[in-house]
Scaffold this motif. Structure first.
Motif, short mmCIF file in Angstrom:
data_model
loop_
_atom_site.label_atom_id
_atom_site.label_comp_id
_atom_site.label_asym_id
_atom_site.label_seq_id
_atom_site.Cartn_x
_atom_site.Cartn_y
_atom_site.Cartn_z
N VAL A 118 1.03 -1.05 0.06
CA VAL A 118 0.02 -0.01 0.08
C VAL A 118 0.86 1.23 -0.14
N ALA A 119 1.93 1.16 0.63
CA ALA A 119 2.98 2.25 0.77
C ALA A 119 4.16 1.62 0.71
N ARG A 120 5.24 2.66 0.09
CA ARG A 120 6.83 2.36 0.12
C ARG A 120 7.56 3.68 0.51
N VAL A 121 8.13 3.53 1.48
CA VAL A 121 9.23 4.86 1.57
C VAL A 121 10.51 4.22 1.75
N LYS A 122 11.41 5.30 1.12
CA LYS A 122 12.67 5.33 1.09
C LYS A 122 13.28 6.53 1.76
N ASP A 154 -7.58 2.05 -0.39
CA ASP A 154 -8.58 2.01 -1.61
C ASP A 154 -7.95 2.35 -3.02
N LEU A 155 -6.99 3.36 -2.85
CA LEU A 155 -6.26 3.72 -4.18
C LEU A 155 -5.49 2.47 -4.83
N GLN A 156 -4.90 1.60 -3.94
CA GLN A 156 -4.21 0.30 -4.34
C GLN A 156 -5.37 -0.67 -5.16
N GLN A 157 -6.48 -0.69 -4.48
CA GLN A 157 -7.54 -1.69 -4.89
C GLN A 157 -8.09 -1.32 -6.28
#
Length: 495
Positions: A144-148, A182-185
């Motif tokens: 759902v989220a990925r942070v670097k 929801d956006l990922q869905q």
């Protein structure tokens, strides 16, 4: 001791904090100073402090090496707030890149335990996964989220600010992270082949709506529960909270806090498709825009919307000069200014990418494609700029047949040209390459009334040019008087 790139440690992070008040430079220093980078030490020295001091999880909720099943490996951390809210955290070493196998491992833990949320991290990269509420998802789609954190420069969705979605508040109290779910869905349903370039526009529209909901509400509300008045309020909010790329250069103009008609229609179109797709797949119970049109919204917003016929492209010599100055901040200012100049001339990215050094000779630029050849006698200033760049290439011993190239001599791709120019443009204006091209076409015709010369200069076909001219434009250019028939080939028969 783990050694991070000093440029990463020192450039742009000195005072960088995120919404959770995490001092990023301090956090990276903590990782960098570790002698023991085992997963166990990373957990105690880095991950737990991040979770407890900055993301809102209490140490009382933490269980290390909790068991999910006697026959399986154990996740590194299980967080349980004793009220039924659980989070699984899987930890890897900082010098180990996170892989799809690692994501699959966490997805497996979530599935077995029926825990909805999980975090995979090596301290530098943070991945948030959702298991039980995403539907029809492969394990890789559960991200759902990925942070670097170890970027030279913060970027897009992976910006450290997005660590807020990993926090206890966003996951379990206000539950705002569900908007990202929801956006990922939607992406799962809409982009099964992952080939549609419109994803960026859809994502931007839904994220702006999510930002509005986070600001105006104190908790997650399903977006399908919104009504027309909510959307009207959203567009009013959008007018006074424009994205960085849509901010006007002139902060004091009469169109401040207004929306272009085209902006309203495009935002509406993306949101309507978002709702329709989730409603079709029964993820949402309804489509709140099913019986609402873009014109309904525009009519009710009234003077807040600038009608399309009154929209103007804010292109002035001052803006172009400001864009030129932006290239001084780049890696190769001379090359980038030349690329931008060729865009202003009327060449497209593909033509620029394919130009060879031999195509420029004695102030004449030859553009060759499969069906036609154009020879343009360039303005003196532009010829001088090309010669300066060719001299620069010789001095730097850059060997390449291509006029525009990388320092290695490889040709630049069209995408790289777009990114370089659009990045500079967006720092000072809401323009982009397409808008600059539209301005060139219209102004050239208005000034010269010479469409044939424009076709030769730019290589554009007539359909592209006519598409940009309204009927009012055509009426003004036609000059409805005696001149209309002066050179008509059959004029003698009309007399």
């Amino acid at each position: 001791m783990l050694k991070l790139d000093k440029k990463i440690m020192n450039k742009g992070w000195d005072n960088m904090t995120i919404s959770c008040d995490i001092p990023i430079s301090t956090f990276l220093s903590r990782i960098n100073e570790l002698v023991d980078t085992s997963e166990n030490n990373i957990a105690f020295q880095v991950i737990l402090p991040m979770l407890s001091e900055h993301l809102g999880y209490k140490m009382d909720w933490v269980r290390m090496e909790g068991k999910l099943d006697e026959s399986l490996r154990k996740p590194d951390i299980i967080i349980d707030d004793k009220m039924g809210k659980k989070l699984i955290v899987e930890i890897k070493r900082p010098n180990r890149n996170l892989t799809n196998d690692d994501i699959a491992q966490l997805a497996n833990y979530l599935s077995i335990s029926n825990v909805e949320w999980g975090i995979l991290t090596n301290g530098l990269e943070w991945i948030l996964m959702n298991h039980s509420t995403l539907r029809d998802a492969r394990f890789i789609d559960k991200v759902v989220a990925r942070v670097k954190l170890n970027f030279n420069k913060p970027q897009g969705d992976e910006h450290p600010n997005n660590l807020k979605y990993f926090s206890y508040t966003y996951l379990f109290e206000k539950e705002f992270t569900r908007y990202q779910r929801d956006l990922q869905q939607f992406k799962i349903y809409q982009y099964t082949k992952e080939t549609d370039s419109s994803w960026k526009q859809y994502k931007s529209a839904v994220k702006r709506l999510s930002e509005y909901m986070e600001e105006r509400r104190n908790y997650y509300l399903e977006l399908d529960k919104l009504h027309l008045n909510d959307f009207l309020d959203y567009f009013k909010w959008l007018a006074v909270n424009p994205s960085k790329s849509n901010r006007s250069l002139n902060k004091n103009n009469n169109e401040k806090s207004k929306l272009k008609e085209g902006t309203v229609k495009s935002q509406y179109r993306y949101l309507r498709t978002f709702f329709r797709r989730l409603n079709e797949n029964k993820f949402y119970s309804s489509n709140p825009l099913e019986f609402v049109t873009a014109n309904d919204i525009i009519d009710r917003l009234g003077d807040l919307v600038i009608p399309k016929e009154k929209e103007t492209l804010a292109i002035t010599p001052e803006i172009i000069e400001k864009i030129y100055c932006q290239f001084d901040k780049g890696y190769n200012p001379l090359r980038d200014r030349l690329m931008f100049s060729l865009i202003l001339l009327g060449l497209d990215r593909k033509e620029i990418a394919h130009l060879k050094e031999k195509d420029f000779e004695k102030g004449i630029l030859t553009i060759i494609d499969k069906t036609k050849t154009r020879q343009l006698k360039l303005p003196v200033g532009l010829s001088k700029l090309i010669n300066e760049y060719l001299t620069f290439k010789k001095q730097k011993r850059i060997k390449s047949d291509f006029l525009i190239c990388k320092s290695s001599g490889e040709p630049l791709k069209e995408g790289s040209i777009s990114w370089t120019i659009n990045t500079a443009v967006k720092e000072v204006s809401d323009l982009n390459l397409e808008k600059i091209q539209q301005y060139l076409i219209k102004q050239y015709i208005f000034e010269t009334k010479d469409i044939l010369s424009l076709v030769y200069l730019t290589g554009f076909d007539f359909s592209k040019i006519s598409h940009l001219l309204s009927w009012d434009d055509v009426s003004k250019l036609a000059n409805n008087g005696s001149k209309l028939f002066k050179k008509h080939p059959f004029n003698s028969f009309f007399e």
